[in-house]
Scaffold this active site. Sequence first.
Site, PDB file in Angstrom:
ATOM      1  N   CYS A  50       0.820  -1.211   0.000  1.00  0.00           N
ATOM      2  CA  CYS A  50       0.000   0.000   0.000  1.00  0.00           C
ATOM      3  C   CYS A  50       0.860   1.270   0.000  1.00  0.00           C
ATOM      4  CB  CYS A  50      -0.947   0.009   1.196  1.00  0.00           C
ATOM      5  SG  CYS A  50      -0.105  -0.082   2.792  1.00  0.00           S
ATOM      6  N   GLU A 114       8.914  -0.559  11.744  1.00  0.00           N
ATOM      7  CA  GLU A 114       7.839  -1.571  11.730  1.00  0.00           C
ATOM      8  C   GLU A 114       8.324  -2.830  11.016  1.00  0.00           C
ATOM      9  OE1 GLU A 114       5.960  -2.635   8.981  1.00  0.00           O
ATOM     10  OE2 GLU A 114       6.603  -1.257   7.414  1.00  0.00           O
ATOM     11  N   GLU A 115       7.808  -3.974  11.455  1.00  0.00           N
ATOM     12  CA  GLU A 115       8.307  -5.259  10.983  1.00  0.00           C
ATOM     13  C   GLU A 115       7.477  -5.884   9.866  1.00  0.00           C
ATOM     14  OE1 GLU A 115      10.130  -7.834  14.144  1.00  0.00           O
ATOM     15  OE2 GLU A 115       9.063  -6.444  15.469  1.00  0.00           O
ATOM     16  N   GLN A 116       6.320  -5.287   9.562  1.00  0.00           N
ATOM     17  CA  GLN A 116       5.459  -5.849   8.514  1.00  0.00           C
ATOM     18  C   GLN A 116       6.170  -5.871   7.164  1.00  0.00           C
ATOM     19  OE1 GLN A 116       1.898  -3.638   7.667  1.00  0.00           O
ATOM     20  NE2 GLN A 116       0.918  -5.321   6.600  1.00  0.00           N
ATOM     21  N   GLN A 120       6.624  -8.671   3.949  1.00  0.00           N
ATOM     22  CA  GLN A 120       6.232  -8.313   2.579  1.00  0.00           C
ATOM     23  C   GLN A 120       7.387  -8.513   1.606  1.00  0.00           C
ATOM     24  OE1 GLN A 120       4.932  -4.342   3.574  1.00  0.00           O
ATOM     25  NE2 GLN A 120       2.773  -4.915   3.535  1.00  0.00           N
ATOM     26  N   GLY A 189     -13.948  10.295  16.823  1.00  0.00           N
ATOM     27  CA  GLY A 189     -13.419  11.296  15.900  1.00  0.00           C
ATOM     28  C   GLY A 189     -13.057  10.636  14.583  1.00  0.00           C
ATOM     29  N   ALA A 190     -12.904  11.447  13.533  1.00  0.00           N
ATOM     30  CA  ALA A 190     -12.588  10.878  12.218  1.00  0.00           C
ATOM     31  C   ALA A 190     -11.551  11.716  11.473  1.00  0.00           C
ATOM     32  CB  ALA A 190     -13.858  10.748  11.375  1.00  0.00           C
ATOM     33  N   GLY A 191     -10.790  12.503  12.228  1.00  0.00           N
ATOM     34  CA  GLY A 191      -9.742  13.324  11.621  1.00  0.00           C
ATOM     35  C   GLY A 191      -8.442  12.551  11.439  1.00  0.00           C
TER      36      GLY A 191
END
Length: 425
Positions: A50, A114-116, A120, A189-191
Amino acid sequence: MHLLALSLNYKKVPIELREKLAFAESELAAAMATLKESQSVFENVILSTCNRTEIYAVVDQTKRGEDYLKRFLANWFHLSITTFSGYLDVYQELEVANYLFRVTCGLESLIVGEEQILSQVKSSFLFAQENQATGSVLNTLFKSAITLSKKAHTETLLSRNSVSVGSAAVQLTKNIWSDLSDKKAAVIGAGQMSELSAKYIAAQKIAGLTISNRTYEKAQKLAEHYHAEAVKLTELEKLLTEVDFAFSSTSSKSFILNESLVRIVQAKRDNKPLILFDLAVPRDIEPSVRDITGVKLYDIDDLERLVKFNKSERQKAEKEVEKMILKATDEFKNWLSAQQVTPIIAELQEKSMQIQEKVMETIDHKLTDLSVHDRKVINKLTKSIVNQLLREPILTVKSLATDENSPEKLTLFKQIFNLSEDQKR
């Protein structure tokens, strides 16, 4: 033979364009096969997530390979090259190794460390291997990158210290409950801050996530992105009775959660632990809420103190990993250099053994009464002489692989021993 990498990543490329340049999983095999069939590309691995679309390749010529890979991307995604060329990062030779090592260790990730990304990269490499898109160079490079990443995460604190307010909040939650798989969370919230909080929470694979916002449509949109539920802000009391921890980050001028509301919630919960994170300025949660039995309240200052400490530790870890990357790049450079001389050594040995075989044929013609045993002894001795004579030249040519004037000196070496100028890759 040259190393080349093209990268289109979140640092430069807006998401609207990244979406158009993302390979579907079902297309990867065909895409790599298309690259492999070209005359310019010998090996390739496609990494598509992504946050990035990247092609790592071994090509015949750097400029021609770069032009081909650009055309390939344009044709595959039905775009003009000018659509994405301004966002493109191009790496050549050892830059490719250094960059891949940084990517795999998480230094180029949106959330550093981060380990993701390791899983991948590993999946992309193994898939390329299965589809016979790789060869000795990318096999060695990617195996080195995977090994390095594991070492970096094991031997340093790179992935253990959160350096954003949202991730620090998740870290605190995990300190209280090491296993979040049976826990439910809410984001109020959605900010932008709420979206980051939802991202960090969703990555923990919890039992359930619910988004609540004054504008229900915004809550729905954010919930869809993270496979969560959406509820109206008027259902906040009921929501808080069902979750274990909640993040609040709205633009409200007054408290979203006041003491009286939280007391009602806790009475319905039988005072079970409830962790609240107030990420808003001005604050969303009345400070006196922290006095309620079973409630732990952390505001932005609490989290910033943790982040400040973690940033210091993270910076130390990054420096350690940078040193590991430099060492791994140097080791790969030496391996790559050695590959130049492998065909030279093989040809020198083959040519020398051909001479030895001709000598044995001459001996067979002139000494026809030799016993089988005597012939074996002479054959063994002459081979030994050849190997002893080759020992110093082979050591010399290996040292030339890493010499700063390697091309010129290797050419001279081949001329001295009358070896072919064009070695097979």
